[in-house]
Design a protein around this motif. Sequence first.
Motif, mmCIF file in Angstrom:
data_model
loop_
_atom_site.group_PDB
_atom_site.id
_atom_site.type_symbol
_atom_site.label_atom_id
_atom_site.label_comp_id
_atom_site.label_asym_id
_atom_site.label_seq_id
_atom_site.Cartn_x
_atom_site.Cartn_y
_atom_site.Cartn_z
ATOM 1 N N GLU A 191 -7.578 -0.509 -3.961
ATOM 2 C CA GLU A 191 -6.951 -1.224 -3.258
ATOM 3 C C GLU A 191 -5.675 -1.270 -3.343
ATOM 4 O OE1 GLU A 191 -7.096 -6.271 -5.440
ATOM 5 O OE2 GLU A 191 -8.607 -4.345 -5.920
ATOM 6 N N GLN A 209 -4.340 0.151 -0.225
ATOM 7 C CA GLN A 209 -4.243 -0.384 1.647
ATOM 8 C C GLN A 209 -3.473 -1.811 1.676
ATOM 9 O OE1 GLN A 209 -8.903 -1.670 0.402
ATOM 10 N NE2 GLN A 209 -9.039 -0.403 1.992
ATOM 11 N N GLN A 249 -0.364 0.225 2.674
ATOM 12 C CA GLN A 249 -0.344 0.337 3.838
ATOM 13 C C GLN A 249 -0.256 -0.357 5.105
ATOM 14 O OE1 GLN A 249 -3.968 2.661 3.921
ATOM 15 N NE2 GLN A 249 -3.451 4.862 4.123
ATOM 16 N N THR A 250 -0.607 -1.980 4.440
ATOM 17 C CA THR A 250 -0.443 -2.940 5.211
ATOM 18 C C THR A 250 1.563 -3.128 5.252
ATOM 19 O OG1 THR A 250 -2.424 -3.763 4.431
ATOM 20 C CG2 THR A 250 -0.724 -5.407 5.285
#
Length: 300
Positions: A260, A263, A266-267
């Motif tokens: 989590e 992610q 990376q966003t």
Amino acid sequence: MHSKVQIRALAESGGKSQSQRSQFGLNSSMMYFLYVVSQYHAEYQFEYLTPAMIATSGGHIRTSIYSNFRSAMPVIFTYQQLKAIATRKEQVRSRQLVKLQKLPIEQALLICLEQSMQHAGLQDISQLAEQRSEIKSADQAQKLARRSEKLQQRLTQHSSQQSVHETADTWLAWFDGSALPNPGKCQIACVLTSPDGHSFEYVRNFEYGDSCDAEYSGLLLALEQAHQHQARHLIVHGDSQVVIDDFNQSKASKLARMLEYRQQAQTLAAAFEQLQVCWVPRHKNQLADALTQMGSHSTA
């Protein structure tokens, strides 16, 4: 066979009478055979000294039995040598034999090795030892190759990080996070430096987490604040090898919470034209580390 008279005469002469040639050959061969068997028997306490093996015919030892016994005798190993040859399972099984059958540990270990030897289709334990030595050498070579490969990957990664050069519009960032106790209350911080040399410090707290939660949250804070400053080129530094490796996916964690965090990072990373996240030792991350300890919040 000697009569009582012959034996008595031999004793009276002090045993100095010369033995007959055939008599000497018989006695010496029997003594040597019994010596070999008794030595082998004493070493491993095996029941090889049986009437069938020492069967006599007309006062002579059956030579075929003697020859077969000598050729069947294995190489004598010490207990330490047997232990070195044996696998962990064989050593465990030998100790079980000692308890169940009241055998000496050497005999129990030898039995286990002989079973493995026969299962492998080998002739003696020496061959089993050689085979296992070759396998061990091959395993060590594979381990060495894997270590060399990992080292090369790290060197390649380090080289790629070192090859990044700051441009005129590159922002620099440092992040850190701490949990006190671990797990416990967390404090995170980041320091941004603009291309023109201005520094910006940010500190945040949250109630509960461990050191990984704190470190990853520190990275997220650095990315968020750099995005707020509309940075396009960014180099981020941190002293958490776990977080850096996870974000770069050189050693990604399979834990759900780490996935989590990755992610989310990376966003945020997608908003930058160029982004590098690099590991630095703690002594090169002193300002961000000090902010997590002091709890101050200032902007310059």
